[in-house]
Design a protein around this motif. Structure first.
Motif, short mmCIF file in Angstrom:
data_model
loop_
_atom_site.label_atom_id
_atom_site.label_comp_id
_atom_site.label_asym_id
_atom_site.label_seq_id
_atom_site.Cartn_x
_atom_site.Cartn_y
_atom_site.Cartn_z
N PRO A 1 25.93 42.80 -11.11
CA PRO A 1 24.90 43.65 -11.72
C PRO A 1 24.07 44.43 -10.72
O PRO A 1 23.69 45.56 -10.97
CB PRO A 1 24.03 42.65 -12.50
CG PRO A 1 24.92 41.47 -12.74
CD PRO A 1 25.82 41.40 -11.55
N LEU A 2 23.77 43.82 -9.54
CA LEU A 2 22.90 44.45 -8.56
C LEU A 2 23.61 44.55 -7.21
O LEU A 2 24.36 43.64 -6.82
CB LEU A 2 21.61 43.65 -8.39
CG LEU A 2 20.76 43.45 -9.66
CD1 LEU A 2 19.62 42.49 -9.39
CD2 LEU A 2 20.25 44.78 -10.17
N PRO A 3 23.40 45.63 -6.47
CA PRO A 3 24.04 45.78 -5.15
C PRO A 3 23.72 44.64 -4.20
O PRO A 3 24.59 44.21 -3.43
CB PRO A 3 23.48 47.11 -4.64
CG PRO A 3 23.10 47.86 -5.87
CD PRO A 3 22.64 46.83 -6.85
N ALA A 4 22.49 44.15 -4.23
CA ALA A 4 22.11 43.05 -3.33
C ALA A 4 22.91 41.79 -3.64
O ALA A 4 23.25 41.02 -2.73
CB ALA A 4 20.62 42.77 -3.44
N GLN A 5 23.21 41.57 -4.91
CA GLN A 5 24.01 40.41 -5.29
C GLN A 5 25.44 40.54 -4.77
O GLN A 5 26.02 39.57 -4.27
CB GLN A 5 24.01 40.25 -6.82
CG GLN A 5 22.65 39.91 -7.39
CD GLN A 5 22.62 40.00 -8.90
OE1 GLN A 5 23.51 40.57 -9.51
NE2 GLN A 5 21.59 39.43 -9.51
N ALA A 6 25.99 41.74 -4.87
CA ALA A 6 27.35 41.96 -4.37
C ALA A 6 27.41 41.76 -2.86
O ALA A 6 28.34 41.14 -2.33
CB ALA A 6 27.82 43.37 -4.73
N GLU A 7 26.40 42.27 -2.16
CA GLU A 7 26.37 42.14 -0.71
C GLU A 7 26.30 40.67 -0.29
O GLU A 7 27.03 40.24 0.62
CB GLU A 7 25.17 42.90 -0.14
CG GLU A 7 25.05 42.79 1.38
CD GLU A 7 23.80 43.49 1.90
OE1 GLU A 7 23.52 43.33 3.11
OE2 GLU A 7 23.11 44.15 1.11
N HIS A 8 25.43 39.91 -0.95
CA HIS A 8 25.28 38.50 -0.57
C HIS A 8 26.53 37.70 -0.95
O HIS A 8 26.99 36.86 -0.17
CB HIS A 8 24.06 37.91 -1.24
CG HIS A 8 23.82 36.48 -0.88
ND1 HIS A 8 23.28 36.10 0.33
CD2 HIS A 8 24.08 35.31 -1.54
CE1 HIS A 8 23.21 34.78 0.40
NE2 HIS A 8 23.69 34.29 -0.73
N ALA A 9 27.07 37.94 -2.14
CA ALA A 9 28.24 37.18 -2.59
C ALA A 9 29.43 37.41 -1.66
O ALA A 9 30.15 36.47 -1.32
CB ALA A 9 28.60 37.57 -4.02
N ARG A 10 29.63 38.67 -1.23
CA ARG A 10 30.78 38.97 -0.38
C ARG A 10 30.50 38.69 1.08
O ARG A 10 31.43 38.55 1.87
CB ARG A 10 31.18 40.43 -0.60
CG ARG A 10 31.81 40.61 -1.97
CD ARG A 10 32.00 42.03 -2.39
NE ARG A 10 32.59 42.06 -3.74
CZ ARG A 10 32.37 43.01 -4.62
NH1 ARG A 10 31.58 44.04 -4.31
NH2 ARG A 10 32.92 42.96 -5.82
N GLY A 11 29.21 38.57 1.44
CA GLY A 11 28.88 38.20 2.80
C GLY A 11 28.98 36.71 3.05
O GLY A 11 29.40 36.26 4.12
N SER A 12 28.60 35.90 2.05
CA SER A 12 28.65 34.44 2.18
C SER A 12 29.91 33.83 1.58
O SER A 12 30.36 32.77 2.01
CB SER A 12 27.43 33.81 1.53
OG SER A 12 27.43 34.05 0.13
N ARG A 13 30.45 34.49 0.55
CA ARG A 13 31.67 34.03 -0.13
C ARG A 13 31.55 32.58 -0.58
O ARG A 13 32.49 31.79 -0.44
CB ARG A 13 32.92 34.26 0.73
CG ARG A 13 33.09 35.69 1.25
CD ARG A 13 34.49 35.95 1.74
NE ARG A 13 35.44 35.98 0.65
CZ ARG A 13 35.71 37.07 -0.09
NH1 ARG A 13 35.08 38.20 0.15
NH2 ARG A 13 36.59 37.01 -1.05
N ARG A 14 30.42 32.23 -1.13
CA ARG A 14 30.26 30.89 -1.73
C ARG A 14 31.18 30.77 -2.94
O ARG A 14 31.26 31.69 -3.75
CB ARG A 14 28.82 30.69 -2.21
CG ARG A 14 27.77 30.61 -1.14
CD ARG A 14 26.39 30.64 -1.77
NE ARG A 14 25.33 30.50 -0.81
CZ ARG A 14 24.60 29.39 -0.65
NH1 ARG A 14 24.83 28.35 -1.41
NH2 ARG A 14 23.64 29.35 0.25
N ILE A 15 31.82 29.62 -3.09
CA ILE A 15 32.63 29.40 -4.29
C ILE A 15 32.20 28.13 -5.04
O ILE A 15 32.28 28.08 -6.25
CB ILE A 15 34.13 29.37 -3.98
CG1 ILE A 15 34.46 28.32 -2.92
CG2 ILE A 15 34.61 30.75 -3.54
CD1 ILE A 15 35.95 28.15 -2.67
#
Length: 293
Positions: A152-166
């Motif tokens: 939903p938000l660019p900051a969420q995409a950046e963090h999710a793909r930067g940390s790649r937590r699963i």
């Protein structure tokens, strides 16, 4: 979350936009000052973090009333915060309140009160090799989901793909122990839980290390700091050596959730790692119960 009104309502807005699209959201209220302290700018009196959890609760109820797809929501508070007991009491009536605990705090009265409300350890029963194989496949699958997801938000995409937590986890703990004839809090059950989760954890980390050699490690990785963490110092030598050599694809391959949402209900499973209230007279359901017979 910033300890000011503008920052709080900006976090509320972001949470609402995320839930509107059926995604999950978490918010840590530990940064908010306790109730009764004087504000620095206008001299008002702080209402405390518990009062603001009510805003998240009302926002969630409003979005649910609109019929949008339901997403998960969790609010947390550090165990050393002065508002912790009020937060625990509020968790009985508000959605998704959880407490960030420490070993020292786990011996206090507050924690004993909380544990009576929300019990849990973890376990899943399967042969070791099948469980390890499933964990490896799940790790690769969940990593691919990160790249396919629209956030939903660019900051969420950046963090999710930067940390790649699963956060690969388990569910159906109580059902597994009932089928094994083990009491939830017995030493035998704890031994099964430890062995099962150890298998999942190590398999997930090894799969993530293999993924890093194929696709590269997560971009936020600081290798020396990552390996120096207490949890990583306790991992097997081959896992530590693999990370030191080629990194790891996912910052957090595993996680344990007390309440994973509606999936266990659809599969007729006990919720995540919580204990069953009573097993007497229970009827076999779908999912794990039926597959295990």
């Amino acid at each position: 979350m910033p300890d000011d009104l503008a920052g709080i309502f900006e976090a509320l807005r972001d949470a609402a936009l995320t839930l509107q699209q059926g995604r999950g959201v978490g918010c840590d209220f530990s940064t908010l000052r306790p109730a009764g302290l004087q504000g620095q700018r206008i001299g008002g009196i702080a209402s405390g973090p518990v009062s603001f959890t009510g805003l998240w609760d009302s926002m969630c109820a409003t979005l649910l009333a609109t019929g949008v797809r339901r997403g998960a929501m969790m609010g947390t508070l550090r165990c050393g915060h002065p508002a912790i007991e009020a937060f625990i009491d509020a968790s009985a009536t508000r959605r998704g309140c959880a407490t960030s605990t420490s070993r020292r705090w786990s011996r206090t009265t507050s924690c004993r009160r909380w544990r009576r409300m929300d019990l849990g350890i973890w376990c899943f029963r399967s042969s070791r090799w099948r469980l390890a194989d499933a964990a490896g496949v799940a790790t690769r699958t969940l990593d691919a989901v990160i790249d396919l997801s629209r956030f939903p938000l660019p900051a969420q995409a950046e963090h999710a793909r930067g940390s790649r937590r699963i956060g690969l986890g388990i569910t159906g703990l109580a059902d597994a122990l009932i089928l094994l004839g083990l009491r939830y809090d017995s030493p035998a059950a704890r031994e099964q839980a430890a062995e099962a989760m150890r298998t999942v954890c190590h398999a997930a980390y090894r799969a993530s290390i293999a993924l890093a050699s194929e696709k590269g490690p997560f971009s936020y990785l600081v290798r020396d700091a990552y390996l120096a963490a207490p949890f990583m110092r306790r991992r097997p030598a081959d896992i530590r050596a693999g990370i030191a050599s080629g990194g790891i694809r996912n910052s957090h391959p595993t996680a344990i959730a007390l309440n994973p949402g509606s999936t266990p209900c659809r599969c007729a499973l006990s919720v995540a790692i919580r204990a069953a209230v009573r097993a007497t007279g229970a009827k076999p359901g779908r999912g794990f119960l039926r597959a295990s017979r």
